[in-house]
Write a protein that holds these residues in place. Structure first.
Motif, PDB file in Angstrom:
ATOM      1  N   ALA A   1      27.512 -17.556  56.707  1.00  0.00           N
ATOM      2  CA  ALA A   1      27.474 -16.622  55.578  1.00  0.00           C
ATOM      3  C   ALA A   1      27.013 -15.244  56.031  1.00  0.00           C
ATOM      4  O   ALA A   1      27.554 -14.212  55.605  1.00  0.00           O
ATOM      5  N   CYS A   2      26.035 -15.211  56.930  1.00  0.00           N
ATOM      6  CA  CYS A   2      25.558 -13.928  57.446  1.00  0.00           C
ATOM      7  C   CYS A   2      26.611 -13.261  58.332  1.00  0.00           C
ATOM      8  O   CYS A   2      26.723 -12.026  58.347  1.00  0.00           O
ATOM      9  N   ALA A   3      27.392 -14.062  59.049  1.00  0.00           N
ATOM     10  CA  ALA A   3      28.458 -13.485  59.867  1.00  0.00           C
ATOM     11  C   ALA A   3      29.518 -12.812  58.996  1.00  0.00           C
ATOM     12  O   ALA A   3      30.032 -11.741  59.337  1.00  0.00           O
ATOM     13  N   VAL A   4      29.837 -13.419  57.876  1.00  0.00           N
ATOM     14  CA  VAL A   4      30.792 -12.795  56.949  1.00  0.00           C
ATOM     15  C   VAL A   4      30.217 -11.489  56.409  1.00  0.00           C
ATOM     16  O   VAL A   4      30.908 -10.468  56.320  1.00  0.00           O
ATOM     17  N   ALA A   5      28.927 -11.495  56.067  1.00  0.00           N
ATOM     18  CA  ALA A   5      28.288 -10.270  55.589  1.00  0.00           C
ATOM     19  C   ALA A   5      28.279  -9.203  56.670  1.00  0.00           C
ATOM     20  O   ALA A   5      28.458  -8.009  56.383  1.00  0.00           O
TER      21      ALA A   5
ATOM     22  N   ALA B   1      19.644 -11.075  52.881  1.00  0.00           N
ATOM     23  CA  ALA B   1      19.569 -10.691  51.474  1.00  0.00           C
ATOM     24  C   ALA B   1      20.950 -10.689  50.836  1.00  0.00           C
ATOM     25  O   ALA B   1      21.128 -11.138  49.700  1.00  0.00           O
ATOM     26  N   THR B   2      21.940 -10.206  51.565  1.00  0.00           N
ATOM     27  CA  THR B   2      23.311 -10.202  51.049  1.00  0.00           C
ATOM     28  C   THR B   2      23.822 -11.621  50.837  1.00  0.00           C
ATOM     29  O   THR B   2      24.476 -11.925  49.838  1.00  0.00           O
ATOM     30  N   ALA B   3      23.513 -12.501  51.790  1.00  0.00           N
ATOM     31  CA  ALA B   3      24.035 -13.864  51.739  1.00  0.00           C
ATOM     32  C   ALA B   3      23.328 -14.739  50.714  1.00  0.00           C
ATOM     33  O   ALA B   3      23.934 -15.688  50.189  1.00  0.00           O
TER      34      ALA B   3
ATOM     35  N   ALA C   1      34.336  -6.482  69.781  1.00  0.00           N
ATOM     36  CA  ALA C   1      33.891  -7.819  70.166  1.00  0.00           C
ATOM     37  C   ALA C   1      33.842  -8.703  68.935  1.00  0.00           C
ATOM     38  O   ALA C   1      34.074  -8.253  67.806  1.00  0.00           O
ATOM     39  N   THR C   2      33.524  -9.961  69.131  1.00  0.00           N
ATOM     40  CA  THR C   2      33.413 -10.884  68.011  1.00  0.00           C
ATOM     41  C   THR C   2      32.186 -10.543  67.172  1.00  0.00           C
ATOM     42  O   THR C   2      31.185 -10.033  67.685  1.00  0.00           O
ATOM     43  N   THR C   3      32.254 -10.867  65.909  1.00  0.00           N
ATOM     44  CA  THR C   3      31.132 -10.597  65.012  1.00  0.00           C
ATOM     45  C   THR C   3      29.885 -11.363  65.425  1.00  0.00           C
ATOM     46  O   THR C   3      28.759 -10.841  65.346  1.00  0.00           O
ATOM     47  N   GLU C   4      30.052 -12.576  65.877  1.00  0.00           N
ATOM     48  CA  GLU C   4      28.898 -13.428  66.191  1.00  0.00           C
ATOM     49  C   GLU C   4      28.103 -12.916  67.384  1.00  0.00           C
ATOM     50  O   GLU C   4      26.907 -13.200  67.492  1.00  0.00           O
TER      51      GLU C   4
END
Length: 435
Positions: free
Chosen positions: A291-295, A143-145, A101-104
């Motif tokens: 940014a969180c979606a990329v992470a 935290a990553t973003a 599925a999509t990341t979002e």
């Protein structure tokens, strides 16, 4: 030395060394021949295991009355409704449910979550929600973003343990903001933001873990004002907010003037539907959400599709609010059973709070007591709690402890408190001061 003593040796709760995490390479511990492989990353060797997880590992015997975990009561899960949702999804759209599925996140679930926020006075678009694998993942993604090694992150004092882990794992320098029985002190927050220039302030303002306290509305507005004036992200974690027993709902910080464009609001189905579904979400401004979606793409691609579709189906077919009301009523009865028995169980001079909802109660024994040192002795009486010290980012109050009141029925709570009192009285003579 028994298992409990090994985990809790010298009062250092949770400092369990995993195999190979000592800094030596795995090759050195194997057969003693050949070139050693590189060692582990520093972050693995410096961030300790969760004390709660470690305590659960050694108190899982069925005879133990366990006040240590943050586990919702499994007998209150709507297993029939959840099972029906999975059956319907798999019967009607198995190909989609079992596919990537999509990341979002699934659009139907995101729309349902947005609608729930809107119904509670916080207008939200479906595109404003990112589905995560539990709200714990949302903490890691943020935290990553946002965090570079050495960046300051401000937290409540005491603070949710797994948040401390996530932030330290990202390399953050975690700094506690002073507060009182009502929560964080906005003036202290203002001073620390000006002095440390943090990336964000993390808070569980409603029925906080570990204390069960709720930040009053006026302080929420003051926190939002500090964030707007100083330039600060707010991470508002709300896993327990729907579990209210009494009193009026307090608006989210995210809805306060000045916080709208700088608050990441986290939610979860773990406490109101089922934790095994591992479904959480993040409501945040567009840039931070992307940014969180990329992470998240790098972390797990997407949260399991079948779980998302089942949750969306459950929300469409069942009345989650009615189910939560039944759960909250049962939890209130359990809270009351714990409150009724604490005076007899805890030493004279102890204090505790009366949470209006959630899952946890916070107690403080007289200052001569060290609850971490006492725990191994108490566990021998087949009862467990979590010492308060690991929840502190700064100087700990070693006389504190956290009690979870929701996992056990009232009768088991009464018996557990009887054992707790017996264990504390038996142990106090030689160990109250940390011996």
């Amino acid at each position: 030395m028994g298992a409990v003593d090994a985990v809790l040796a010298a009062g250092d709760v949770g400092l369990v060394a995993e195999e190979g995490v000592s800094g030596r390479s795995a090759g050195e511990d194997a057969v003693g021949v050949g070139a050693a492989v590189p060692g582990f990353a520093e972050r693995v060797t410096t961030v300790t295991s969760s004390p709660v997880r470690d305590i659960l590992a050694v108190t899982s015997r069925p005879e133990v009355v366990n006040f240590a975990g943050g586990l919702p009561a499994p007998e209150l899960f709507d297993t029939e409704g959840i099972a029906a949702a999975y059956r319907d999804v798999l019967a009607e759209s198995a190909g989609r449910a079992l596919q990537y599925a999509t990341t979002e996140g699934e659009p139907t679930l995101r729309a349902a979550l947005a609608a729930r926020y809107g119904a509670r006075g916080l207008p939200t678009d479906a595109d404003g929600v990112l589905v995560t694998t539990g709200s714990q993942q949302a903490l890691s993604l943020l935290a990553t973003a946002l965090v570079e090694p050495g960046d300051v992150v401000l937290v409540e004092d005491p603070c949710y343990l797994a948040a401390l882990q996530a932030f330290r794992f990202a390399g953050a320098r975690v700094v506690a903001v002073p507060g009182d029985e009502h929560g964080v002190d906005p003036a202290a927050l203002d001073e620390l933001v000006a002095r440390t220039r943090p990336k964000f302030f993390y808070t569980v303002p409603t029925f906080q873990n570990p204390t069960g306290r709720t930040l009053p509305a006026e302080r929420r507005g003051a926190v939002a004002s500090v964030a707007a004036r100083r330039g600060l992200w707010i991470v508002e974690d709300d896993p327990y907010g729907e579990l209210r027993f009494e009193g009026d709902r307090v608006p989210w910080i995210a809805s306060c003037p000045g916080a709208e464009d700088r608050t990441a609001l986290l939610g979860s189905f773990s406490k109101v539907m089922a934790p095994g579904m591992r479904l959480g979400w993040l409501r945040a401004p567009a840039g931070l959400r992307r940014a969180c979606a990329v992470a998240k793409q790098a972390a797990d691609l997407h949260t399991p599709t079948v779980n998302q579709l089942a949750a969306a189906r459950y929300l469409a077919d069942r009345d989650l609010d009615a189910h939560v009301a039944l759960v909250a009523a049962a939890y209130r009865e359990r809270r009351d059973a714990m409150l009724d028995g604490l005076a007899e169980a805890l030493p004279e001079g102890s204090t505790w709070n009366r949470p209006q909802g959630g899952m946890f109660l916070w107690a403080r024994l007289p200052s001569s007591y060290d609850t971490a040192a006492l725990l191994p002795h108490v566990v021998r009486h087949d009862v467990a709690y979590v010492p308060g010290a690991p929840f502190y980012a700064g100087e700990p109050d070693r006389a504190t402890l956290r009690l979870c009141f929701v996992t056990q029925a009232p009768g088991a709570i009464r018996e557990g408190l009887r054992r707790l009192g017996e264990g504390l009285r038996a142990a106090a003579g030689g160990t109250a001061g940390g011996g």
